[in-house]
Write an enzyme that holds these catalytic residues in place. Structure first.
Site, PDB file in Angstrom:
ATOM      1  N   ASN A 212      71.259   4.711 -27.525  1.00 34.78           N
ATOM      2  CA  ASN A 212      71.534   3.311 -27.876  1.00 34.78           C
ATOM      3  C   ASN A 212      72.862   2.904 -27.262  1.00 34.78           C
ATOM      4  OD1 ASN A 212      73.744   3.902 -29.818  1.00 34.78           O
ATOM      5  ND2 ASN A 212      72.092   5.007 -30.831  1.00 34.78           N
ATOM      6  N   ASP A 280      67.504   7.287 -34.386  1.00 34.03           N
ATOM      7  CA  ASP A 280      66.633   7.500 -35.548  1.00 34.03           C
ATOM      8  C   ASP A 280      65.560   8.549 -35.286  1.00 34.03           C
ATOM      9  OD1 ASP A 280      67.821   5.695 -37.339  1.00 34.03           O
ATOM     10  OD2 ASP A 280      66.992   4.028 -36.195  1.00 34.03           O
ATOM     11  N   LYS A 290      61.370  18.739 -15.752  1.00 35.24           N
ATOM     12  CA  LYS A 290      61.330  17.293 -15.515  1.00 35.24           C
ATOM     13  C   LYS A 290      59.884  16.792 -15.458  1.00 35.24           C
ATOM     14  CE  LYS A 290      62.695  13.721 -12.355  1.00 35.24           C
ATOM     15  NZ  LYS A 290      62.938  13.383 -10.969  1.00 35.24           N
ATOM     16  N   PHE A 326      78.213   3.189 -42.138  1.00 36.02           N
ATOM     17  CA  PHE A 326      78.189   1.901 -41.452  1.00 36.02           C
ATOM     18  C   PHE A 326      76.775   1.346 -41.517  1.00 36.02           C
ATOM     19  CE2 PHE A 326      82.028   0.676 -39.077  1.00 36.02           C
ATOM     20  CZ  PHE A 326      82.868   1.696 -39.510  1.00 36.02           C
ATOM     21  N   LYS A 344      71.434   5.581 -49.410  1.00 37.92           N
ATOM     22  CA  LYS A 344      72.046   6.769 -48.797  1.00 37.92           C
ATOM     23  C   LYS A 344      73.076   7.418 -49.716  1.00 37.92           C
ATOM     24  CE  LYS A 344      71.191   5.295 -44.126  1.00 37.92           C
ATOM     25  NZ  LYS A 344      71.159   5.911 -42.806  1.00 37.92           N
TER      26      LYS A 344
HETATM   27  O1  C5P Z   1      69.894   3.887 -41.363  1.00 35.18           O
HETATM   28  P1  C5P Z   1      70.961   3.389 -40.442  1.00 35.18           P
HETATM   29  O2  C5P Z   1      70.923   4.040 -39.079  1.00 35.18           O
HETATM   30  O3  C5P Z   1      71.044   1.910 -40.326  1.00 35.18           O
HETATM   31  O4  C5P Z   1      72.325   3.850 -41.168  1.00 35.18           O
HETATM   32  C1  C5P Z   1      73.563   3.695 -40.589  1.00 35.18           C
HETATM   33  C2  C5P Z   1      74.530   4.667 -41.185  1.00 35.18           C
HETATM   34  O5  C5P Z   1      73.931   5.930 -41.368  1.00 35.18           O
HETATM   35  C3  C5P Z   1      75.719   4.928 -40.287  1.00 35.18           C
HETATM   36  O6  C5P Z   1      76.815   5.247 -41.090  1.00 35.18           O
HETATM   37  C4  C5P Z   1      75.276   6.127 -39.478  1.00 35.18           C
HETATM   38  O7  C5P Z   1      76.382   6.879 -39.000  1.00 35.18           O
HETATM   39  C5  C5P Z   1      74.486   6.898 -40.502  1.00 35.18           C
HETATM   40  N1  C5P Z   1      73.367   7.655 -39.952  1.00 35.18           N
HETATM   41  C6  C5P Z   1      73.438   9.035 -39.923  1.00 35.18           C
HETATM   42  N2  C5P Z   1      72.373   9.760 -39.450  1.00 35.18           N
HETATM   43  C7  C5P Z   1      71.262   9.142 -39.046  1.00 35.18           C
HETATM   44  C8  C5P Z   1      71.150   7.751 -39.084  1.00 35.18           C
HETATM   45  C9  C5P Z   1      72.248   7.039 -39.526  1.00 35.18           C
HETATM   46  O8  C5P Z   1      74.476   9.592 -40.283  1.00 35.18           O
HETATM   47  N3  C5P Z   1      70.242   9.866 -38.598  1.00 35.18           N
END
Ligand code: C5P
Length: 403
Positions: A212, A280, A290, A326, A344
């Site tokens: 991303n 995600d 490759k 965040f 969370k």
């Molecule tokens: O679920 P989302 O990605 O929107 O959540 C954002 C928060 O969760 C951020 O603090 C990010 O660093 C954390 N996060 C994480 N591990 C993931 C997804 C998000 O620590 N796999």
């Protein structure tokens, strides 16, 4: 913080030695005393007379000087200081420090000292990135030598890249931080903090990945701001172009799985700030070779990544006392972030709008809302550095009350 500190400043032979007079002036303005060792190479760029006039002290240049040795032996010189500061530190002096070579007064003082050592590397970009210099750097770091810079930009040799001597203000800030940490009196002194930052790369095959647009700017700035308040910070950084912040232990990782492993290894800690934009999903069956271009595009099977924030925030003996996440959202930012905070189990969530046009991803500004179980505090648009400093201040106030 620098008032009354005795600094043994070792000036090695690089063009950046021309910046040393300004450094001495600024150190003395802050009440530090500066005694200089000038190497043969250093004397090609700055004169002993200039350094003597600005430091108000004699300059040491010769290991075998009968007068110097009878007044103050080189061993005493190396011990009669609160810190040894090498600026500029050339590739040569770094190599000699690593190998323990003592063939002039500068390297002898560095080998004989029982005091902390801080170096400010400055050299041509190819010399800096050469595996020999990078290996020496790692050895010096492992020996607790403090490293400041180098910065990136135009170099005196006409090339562009890493290798510029850190700015004088940054060297002063690093010294301040060092003495603050040593005295243990920053607002977050002795607090262990874990910060995640940057994106993750999830490989599709050895050359392609899913990621991303996170730049890591906000997370890195938070790590730096917390270190400035005396915290012992471990920054787990995904792939980013951001330089390692000074005074922070950085663990570089690529994937979410590696970020989770490194985060677990950084426990126990008092505070965790998860600013990373963790992908995600990862590719369930990433190819070891490759993928060939063919008429039918490959199917990519995605599997969910572990949620690092949610894992760290789970109740249990290792849960940090304060866990901050965040929430990058587009639209209904505060409401969505409130739901995320609860889901969370983190204590605070910093919500920001990353809609196209907001300029948040990759930009220098950020508009955030700090959401706790009881409260929503909306901040004006600020530089990411300012958001980091304000957040570090808020954490320090909270830490004073509850930690
Ligand atoms: O679920 P989302 O990605 O929107 O959540 C954002 C928060 O969760 C951020 O603090 C990010 O660093 C954390 N996060 C994480 N591990 C993931 C997804 C998000 O620590 N796999």
């Amino acid at each position: 913080m620098l008032n009354g500190k005795r600094i043994l400043l070792i000036v090695a032979g690089g063009i950046a030695a021309v910046k040393v007079p300004d450094l001495i002036r600024r150190l003395r303005e802050r009440g530090a005393s500066v005694r200089c060792i000038l190497t043969k190479g250093g004397a090609q760029f700055v004169t002993p007379l200039t350094l003597a006039a600005l430091s108000g002290q004699k300059i040491y240049q010769d290991l075998f000087s009968l007068t110097d040795e009878s007044e103050m032996g080189h061993i005493q010189l190396s011990r009669d200081a609160d810190i040894l500061l090498v600026a500029p530190a050339t590739a040569d002096i770094m190599a000699k420090m690593t190998a323990g070579i003592a063939d002039d007064i500068a390297t002898t003082a560095l080998l004989a000292t029982d005091k902390p050592v801080m170096i400010c590397p400055s050299m041509n970009v190819m010399m800096w990135t050469h595996p020999a210099t990078q290996a020496n750097l790692e050895t010096l770091k492992a020996r607790s030598v403090e490293i400041v810079g180098p910065g990136a930009g135009d170099l005196a040799c006409g090339e562009v890249g890493d290798g510029r001597l850190a700015e004088v203000k940054d060297i002063i800030a690093a010294l301040n931080r060092f003495f603050q940490r040593q005295r243990g009196d920053g607002a977050l002194a002795r607090m262990r903090v874990l910060v995640t930052s940057g994106p993750t790369h999830e490989p599709i095959d050895p050359v392609r990945y899913i990621s991303n647009r996170s730049s890591g700017k906000q997370g890195h700035a938070i790590a730096a701001a917390l270190a400035n308040l005396g915290a012992q910070v471990t920054l787990i950084a995904g792939p980013t172009a951001e330089p390692d912040p000074d005074g922070v232990a950085v663990v570089r990782v690529e994937t979410a799985a590696q970020m989770l492993k490194a985060s677990r290894e950084a426990l126990p800690c008092d505070i965790a700030v998860c600013a990373a934009a963790v992908a995600d999903w990862h590719v369930a069956d990433a190819s070891k070779t490759k993928l060939k271009k063919s008429t039918t595009p490959p199917r990519i099977n995605l599997a969910p990544n572990p949620d690092i924030l949610a894992t760290l925030a789970q109740p249990g003996p290792q849960r940090p006392l304060l866990v901050i996440g965040f929430a990058a959202e587009t639209g209904d930012v505060i409401e969505k972030a409130k739901v995320k905070r609860a889901a969370k189990n983190c204590d605070w969530i910093i919500a920001n709008d990353v809609s196209p046009g907001s300029g948040t991803f990759g930009g220098d500004d950020n508009t955030v809302h700090v959401i706790t179980a009881q409260n929503v505090e909306s901040w004006p648009t600020l530089k990411k550095r300012e958001v980091a400093e304000k957040l570090a201040g808020l954490i320090a106030t909270h830490a004073a009350k509850f930690l």
